[in-house]
Each structure stands twice: as C-alpha cells, then as structure tokens.
Design an enzyme around this catalytic site. Sequence first.
Site, PDB file in Angstrom:
ATOM      1  CG  ASP A  25     -51.294  23.133 -90.064  1.00  0.00           C
ATOM      2  OD1 ASP A  25     -51.625  22.409 -91.023  1.00  0.00           O
ATOM      3  OD2 ASP A  25     -51.135  22.705 -88.904  1.00  0.00           O
ATOM      4  CD  GLU A  57     -47.918  14.768 -93.460  1.00  0.00           C
ATOM      5  OE1 GLU A  57     -46.734  15.134 -93.289  1.00  0.00           O
ATOM      6  OE2 GLU A  57     -48.898  15.402 -93.026  1.00  0.00           O
ATOM      7  CG  HIS A 101     -41.460  19.363 -87.809  1.00  0.00           C
ATOM      8  ND1 HIS A 101     -42.267  18.917 -86.792  1.00  0.00           N
ATOM      9  CD2 HIS A 101     -42.258  19.392 -88.907  1.00  0.00           C
ATOM     10  CE1 HIS A 101     -43.492  18.690 -87.254  1.00  0.00           C
ATOM     11  NE2 HIS A 101     -43.507  18.969 -88.544  1.00  0.00           N
ATOM     12  CD  GLU A 151     -50.226  16.826 -90.018  1.00  0.00           C
ATOM     13  OE1 GLU A 151     -49.945  15.622 -89.842  1.00  0.00           O
ATOM     14  OE2 GLU A 151     -49.386  17.736 -89.875  1.00  0.00           O
ATOM     15  CD  GLU A 152     -46.908  19.899 -88.976  1.00  0.00           C
ATOM     16  OE1 GLU A 152     -46.744  19.168 -87.983  1.00  0.00           O
ATOM     17  OE2 GLU A 152     -46.304  19.731 -90.044  1.00  0.00           O
ATOM     18  CG  HIS A 182     -50.499  19.809 -93.139  1.00  0.00           C
ATOM     19  ND1 HIS A 182     -49.472  20.652 -92.761  1.00  0.00           N
ATOM     20  CD2 HIS A 182     -49.937  18.577 -93.266  1.00  0.00           C
ATOM     21  CE1 HIS A 182     -48.353  19.965 -92.662  1.00  0.00           C
ATOM     22  NE2 HIS A 182     -48.603  18.711 -92.967  1.00  0.00           N
ATOM     23  CG  ASP A 215     -44.315  18.559 -92.734  1.00  0.00           C
ATOM     24  OD1 ASP A 215     -45.378  18.193 -93.270  1.00  0.00           O
ATOM     25  OD2 ASP A 215     -44.092  18.413 -91.521  1.00  0.00           O
TER      26      ASP A 215
END
Length: 376
Positions: free
Chosen positions: A68, A162, A348, A133-134, A66, A99
């Site tokens: 995003d 991931e 994150h 995805e997030e 992903h 990520d």
Amino acid sequence: MSNVIDLTKDLINRRSVTPEDAGCQEMMAQKLSKLGFNIEQLVFEDTTNMWARRGSEGPLFCFAGHTDVVPSGPEANWQHPPFNATEDGEYLFGRGAADMKGSLAAMLVATERFVKKHPEHTGCIAFLITSDEEGPFINGTTRVVDTLETRNEKITWCLVGEPSSTEHVGDIVKNGRRGSLTGDLIIKGIQGHVAYPHLAKNPVHIAAPALAELSATTWDEGNEFFPPTSFQISNIHAGTGAGNVIPGHLDICFNFRFSTEVTDQQLIARTREILDKHGLEYDIKWTFNGQPFLTSSGELVAATQKAIQSVTGKATQLSTAGGTSDGRFIAPTGAQVIELGPVNATIHKVNECVRMADLEQLALMYEAILMELLLD
C-alpha cells in the site's frame, strides 16, 4: 522474472492506496510460487496480506514490506502521473517508488537470483507482505504475526524494506525504532464571559503550568542506541471562536517517542502525577502505537553490514531515528529485525522518485545478505 526496474514499474502502476492492494501481492505470489514458495493469502477485514515461505527446517529469514501507498494528492501537481511509472534521467518517478515498491522489487529479484544459484540453501526464506502499513495498521502485519505465533512459526531474521537511506543507498540501516504513545487530553474548565472571569474557570490558564512542566521534564537519558524520550504537543485547541468567551475546555494532543529506558506504563503514570499535582480536572485517552525495539548486534546486523560494504565499498551507520515501522510487531516475537531500503528524501511527497541504480544496488545487497545467512 523481469529485472528490478521493470518489476518496480509494474508495482507503481497498480493504484494500491491503503488498504487496497490492486493485485500487487498476486503478482508477487505468482513469481514466488515458481521458486518453490508456499503461498498463503491472509485477508483480515479490508486488508490483504501474504505469507509466502520456502523451506520448512532451520532458521527463517523473512523479507517484510507493504504494497500500500499513501494518496498522491492532486495528480496535476505531479511532474509525471503518480501511478504511471516514468523514467526521467537516472530516476524512476511514481507513488511508492521509494516507499516501498522499489524495495519489494529488489527483494523479488534478489530471491530469484539466490534460489536459482543455491536451490539447496540452508534454512527458509519468507515474505510477509501487507496492504495496511500506511493506514491504521490494525489488520496487517500485526494480525499476520499473531497467526504465526498461534502455530509457533518463528522468524529468526527479518529485513524490512523501509526506505532507511539518506544520501546514498545503504548509508543508514535502522536497527531499531522508538516506541510511540499518544495522549488525547481534555482539561475541564467553566465557560463564561471574559469580563467576569471570577464566574468562570479558564482551562488554558490553569493547564499552562502543567504543560510547561510536561514539556520540560526529562523522561530518561536515552542510551547508546536511542536519544532521550521526547514529549511533543502536536495539537491544542480551545474556545468558541468568539473573542469575549472564556472556553469551557482545552483539547490537547501530545505524543511520546520513547526509548528502551522507559515503558509506556511509566510514561502514563508520570504524566498523571504531573496533571494531578497541578490539581487539574481532566479526561485522557491513550493510544499505544508500538513498543521500541532494538537489534543491537547479531548475525543479521553483521550480515547486513558486510553486504553493504561488499556492494558499495562503504561502511553503513546503524540508527534508530525516525518514525515507527511494522518491525515493531515482529521484534517482540524474538526475531532480529533491521530495516534497509532506498533513499527516503521524497517519500510521501509530490514527485516521489528513486534512483534506478540504487534499486539495482539494493537487490545486490539483499542477495548478499541471503548468502551470508543461508549458505553453509
């Protein structure tokens, strides 16, 4: 094509907060098209997706990921601007470094190296990339998979980028994930004055025994690859804020992370049995977030283990721990699915970063996996 660090920087510098892609997929598509990939842009509602494929015959190896990222929060809290990739010592800082823009760059570099060395390789290579995805994961990978299924286009092996590693890149490979099921429960009572409890019905009191039983229930014993299913209350609220009012209802949010030993329907049925046994009046809404999946063995697991050993000199550990990933949408089609990416210690978080040497190693691992699976 630039090297893995330059590509990671390019991707980080694009402010692709869910569901924005900010041109990441276009950049990737340009590079892949030069390698002979056919590019499809699949836009569903607010989400940009890319399906890129090279080859038409034989087994299909797919890189999935992903573009995003989650929001950065106040940028003043960052040591370096989150959307201005910055090298600091041996680390590269920026939102998405781990990520998973570093993984995307490693995929591109590995594919370029492999295709240039082996232009007549067997089978096919594909990229399944989403910008959702997030976020709510409604219009991303799951919609692309549905599109592929309608035309019977099957993925044989899928590597999701991931961030799976914990101490050093490649020490952990996710070969499955637990399922996720959320329940939003409202226990109904009767509001009243605390001085006259006989005229009210306190939902906190009447729900407590049922919640205790739900918390203490053994839902399954797990198995070789999965821990036992977990029930966790994540939010609970009742009351008006006044100290002299018995609440009229109790709101509870809980989640199951479940193994392959039980189904979502079995969990729903057993939960209702417990609530009904305690004579509760309630409403409940279920949100199904994904089935568990497992690739216990096979060519992909073997190739990944061998590739990591060849690059790092160390064995890897298979694990199904952690949250959900888009692999849950791909595995039900019959594909073998694993997850391999950078160290996840800062994902994150403020000051997300990745060791630059890890990205170089990751590109080597991805290339070695392609060699194991797509060369005679």
